[in-house]
Design a protein around this motif. Sequence first.
Motif, PDB file in Angstrom:
ATOM      1  N   ALA A 233      78.863 -41.414  60.904  1.00 34.30           N
ATOM      2  CA  ALA A 233      77.999 -42.313  60.123  1.00 34.30           C
ATOM      3  C   ALA A 233      78.849 -43.337  59.366  1.00 34.30           C
ATOM      4  O   ALA A 233      78.490 -44.526  59.271  1.00 34.30           O
ATOM      5  CB  ALA A 233      77.135 -41.503  59.151  1.00 34.30           C
ATOM      6  N   TYR A 234      79.986 -42.891  58.818  1.00 35.68           N
ATOM      7  CA  TYR A 234      80.918 -43.814  58.156  1.00 35.68           C
ATOM      8  C   TYR A 234      81.440 -44.848  59.158  1.00 35.68           C
ATOM      9  O   TYR A 234      81.565 -46.026  58.840  1.00 35.68           O
ATOM     10  CB  TYR A 234      82.095 -43.045  57.551  1.00 35.68           C
ATOM     11  CG  TYR A 234      81.855 -42.566  56.136  1.00 35.68           C
ATOM     12  CD1 TYR A 234      81.994 -43.426  55.050  1.00 35.68           C
ATOM     13  CD2 TYR A 234      81.487 -41.243  55.875  1.00 35.68           C
ATOM     14  CE1 TYR A 234      81.777 -42.999  53.750  1.00 35.68           C
ATOM     15  CE2 TYR A 234      81.260 -40.801  54.576  1.00 35.68           C
ATOM     16  CZ  TYR A 234      81.408 -41.682  53.520  1.00 35.68           C
ATOM     17  OH  TYR A 234      81.179 -41.260  52.231  1.00 35.68           O
ATOM     18  N   MET A 266      79.662 -44.697  74.121  1.00 28.69           N
ATOM     19  CA  MET A 266      78.232 -44.605  74.465  1.00 28.69           C
ATOM     20  C   MET A 266      77.364 -44.722  73.211  1.00 28.69           C
ATOM     21  O   MET A 266      76.353 -45.424  73.197  1.00 28.69           O
ATOM     22  CB  MET A 266      77.960 -43.271  75.169  1.00 28.69           C
ATOM     23  CG  MET A 266      78.583 -43.164  76.554  1.00 28.69           C
ATOM     24  SD  MET A 266      78.618 -41.451  77.163  1.00 28.69           S
ATOM     25  CE  MET A 266      76.884 -41.163  77.476  1.00 28.69           C
ATOM     26  N   MET A 267      77.788 -44.038  72.146  1.00 27.72           N
ATOM     27  CA  MET A 267      77.020 -44.025  70.905  1.00 27.72           C
ATOM     28  C   MET A 267      76.939 -45.422  70.278  1.00 27.72           C
ATOM     29  O   MET A 267      75.864 -45.878  69.885  1.00 27.72           O
ATOM     30  CB  MET A 267      77.660 -43.043  69.919  1.00 27.72           C
ATOM     31  CG  MET A 267      76.898 -42.871  68.613  1.00 27.72           C
ATOM     32  SD  MET A 267      77.793 -41.803  67.463  1.00 27.72           S
ATOM     33  CE  MET A 267      78.961 -42.962  66.743  1.00 27.72           C
ATOM     34  N   LEU A 268      78.077 -46.117  70.205  1.00 24.18           N
ATOM     35  CA  LEU A 268      78.096 -47.444  69.581  1.00 24.18           C
ATOM     36  C   LEU A 268      77.303 -48.459  70.395  1.00 24.18           C
ATOM     37  O   LEU A 268      76.721 -49.395  69.841  1.00 24.18           O
ATOM     38  CB  LEU A 268      79.532 -47.915  69.366  1.00 24.18           C
ATOM     39  CG  LEU A 268      80.329 -47.131  68.304  1.00 24.18           C
ATOM     40  CD1 LEU A 268      81.751 -47.651  68.207  1.00 24.18           C
ATOM     41  CD2 LEU A 268      79.665 -47.203  66.936  1.00 24.18           C
ATOM     42  N   GLU A 380      74.285 -46.068  51.512  1.00 27.03           N
ATOM     43  CA  GLU A 380      74.050 -46.772  52.788  1.00 27.03           C
ATOM     44  C   GLU A 380      74.404 -45.890  53.973  1.00 27.03           C
ATOM     45  O   GLU A 380      73.747 -45.923  55.012  1.00 27.03           O
ATOM     46  CB  GLU A 380      74.863 -48.076  52.838  1.00 27.03           C
ATOM     47  CG  GLU A 380      74.501 -49.095  51.780  1.00 27.03           C
ATOM     48  CD  GLU A 380      73.045 -49.540  51.878  1.00 27.03           C
ATOM     49  OE1 GLU A 380      72.580 -49.830  52.998  1.00 27.03           O
ATOM     50  OE2 GLU A 380      72.368 -49.584  50.827  1.00 27.03           O
ATOM     51  N   VAL A 381      75.481 -45.099  53.821  1.00 25.42           N
ATOM     52  CA  VAL A 381      75.915 -44.187  54.890  1.00 25.42           C
ATOM     53  C   VAL A 381      74.866 -43.084  55.090  1.00 25.42           C
ATOM     54  O   VAL A 381      74.504 -42.748  56.228  1.00 25.42           O
ATOM     55  CB  VAL A 381      77.295 -43.563  54.568  1.00 25.42           C
ATOM     56  CG1 VAL A 381      77.689 -42.541  55.621  1.00 25.42           C
ATOM     57  CG2 VAL A 381      78.360 -44.657  54.473  1.00 25.42           C
ATOM     58  N   LEU A 382      74.371 -42.526  53.982  1.00 25.20           N
ATOM     59  CA  LEU A 382      73.389 -41.432  54.061  1.00 25.20           C
ATOM     60  C   LEU A 382      72.075 -41.891  54.701  1.00 25.20           C
ATOM     61  O   LEU A 382      71.385 -41.099  55.349  1.00 25.20           O
ATOM     62  CB  LEU A 382      73.119 -40.851  52.669  1.00 25.20           C
ATOM     63  CG  LEU A 382      74.315 -40.087  52.045  1.00 25.20           C
ATOM     64  CD1 LEU A 382      74.017 -39.719  50.598  1.00 25.20           C
ATOM     65  CD2 LEU A 382      74.654 -38.844  52.855  1.00 25.20           C
ATOM     66  N   GLN A 387      70.112 -40.598  61.977  1.00 24.71           N
ATOM     67  CA  GLN A 387      70.017 -41.406  63.206  1.00 24.71           C
ATOM     68  C   GLN A 387      71.321 -41.351  64.016  1.00 24.71           C
ATOM     69  O   GLN A 387      71.303 -41.199  65.241  1.00 24.71           O
ATOM     70  CB  GLN A 387      69.689 -42.855  62.842  1.00 24.71           C
ATOM     71  CG  GLN A 387      69.368 -43.718  64.062  1.00 24.71           C
ATOM     72  CD  GLN A 387      69.280 -45.204  63.724  1.00 24.71           C
ATOM     73  OE1 GLN A 387      69.401 -45.587  62.561  1.00 24.71           O
ATOM     74  NE2 GLN A 387      69.055 -46.027  64.729  1.00 24.71           N
ATOM     75  N   VAL A 388      72.455 -41.454  63.307  1.00 20.36           N
ATOM     76  CA  VAL A 388      73.760 -41.415  63.984  1.00 20.36           C
ATOM     77  C   VAL A 388      73.991 -40.051  64.637  1.00 20.36           C
ATOM     78  O   VAL A 388      74.403 -39.965  65.803  1.00 20.36           O
ATOM     79  CB  VAL A 388      74.910 -41.741  62.993  1.00 20.36           C
ATOM     80  CG1 VAL A 388      76.275 -41.468  63.625  1.00 20.36           C
ATOM     81  CG2 VAL A 388      74.833 -43.189  62.541  1.00 20.36           C
TER      82      VAL A 388
END
Length: 468
Positions: A233-234, A266-268, A380-382, A387-388
């Motif tokens: 997430a970071y 793939m994730m990004l 913002e990260v939380l 989702q991430v």
Amino acid sequence: MADFSSLGLSDWLINQCKQLGISKPTPVQEHCVPVILQGRDCMGCAKTGSGKTAAFVLPVLQKLSEDPYGIFCLVLTPTRELAYQIAEQFRVLGKPLGLKDCIVVGGMDMVSQALALSNKPHVVVATPGRLADHIRSSDTFSMSKIQFLILDEADRLLDQGCTDFTKDLETIMGILPAKRQTLLFSATLTDTLQELKNIAMNKPFFWESKSETRTVEELDQRYILTPEKVKDAYLVHLIQTFTDEHDDWSIIIFTNTCKSCQILSMMLREFNFPTIRLHSMMKQKQRFANLAMFKAGVYKILIATDVASRGLDIPSVQVVINHNAPGRPKIYIHRVGRTARAGRNGVSITLVTQYDIHLVQAVEEQIQTKLKEYPVEEKEVLKILTQVNVTRRQCEIKLEATDFDEKKEINKRKQLILEGKDPDLEAKRKAELEKIRSRKKLFKQKIRQSIQKQKHGRMKRKQKEALA
């Protein structure tokens, strides 16, 4: 500062440098070029992006122009991409000579490489494994008259912990003449001084950059302390921040395994970031194509294993992110050296979990610099955490469906067969070693438990005696 003419270089070489926009020598070139032209062995240790490649290419080309023959020079390097980059520099600077070069690396056709070697090129740039394969399987070429042996990223090539490289180097050294010049260059050479004494003969010259730090001053080195489960997430938050603020910036993200590299890529892409990947399980043509697209700016984000950390010159990289804290300080030095090159500014950010504190401390001790904390809005990260994590898990499931791990095992078996080993016997041997390690571990645990019981018993007896 000296200019190129004061180093003893010919006019045609100085003109080639000017055409490339190189007007003054860097410190490593200033100190090493004259010594190499004198015929001495040389070891140069300087920061990444300091012009080490030209420090050996220029004197080799000058000597070649005086007495041109093939095979005149052999350059060994640990990665395929770096081999192509070095060959390109020889080609550009040596164009007036009509220089013939040959690149010998894995992942490419061996027959066409063997043919190129038999045509006696002036310069051979190779990875040790593939060149050793050619030496063992063919006698159509000779390296008995080479004048220069160059080891680029020498610390990796001479790393005794890397048995495959060591074995291949022994095979290569066996066909080289004793009378030659040996040149070693790297950003981290301190552990290999003894090795040079063993293979260098001609009054070896040692030059090391005077700076105590191993990273350049223009590099802003940061860290983010994060729990393991929040790390991705970071990463997404960082990339989103950089791309929002600077849409023209290029970013390299380093990770420790091919599988992690594949999953992160793939994730990004699921988050619509222009991402491309580079790792050793990809086909060689695809690796070159991806690297070329990143250099050209077609893709702004490169996710890579340490195959991209060595020597690659991509001047436009503004940010390096370490998705994992590197296991050794010199890996960190090479990774962050991909940014802040040739006097430019750059940022490096290392994601540090609770298990990595000792690794960061080792890095700080080596580079003589304290990493500063990078400010992040945790709220913002939380917001994107769930989702991430869900997206990552979906990517892992997709990757499992492609038999990625199975392909890795097949590649390992192929490599063992090429080395003349039986894959099944090697697997049995590995399993036996694992059993022995497990037994030893269990035995140590029992001894510790026994000692603890004895200590506990003694303490109880002392307590009873004190009460009595």
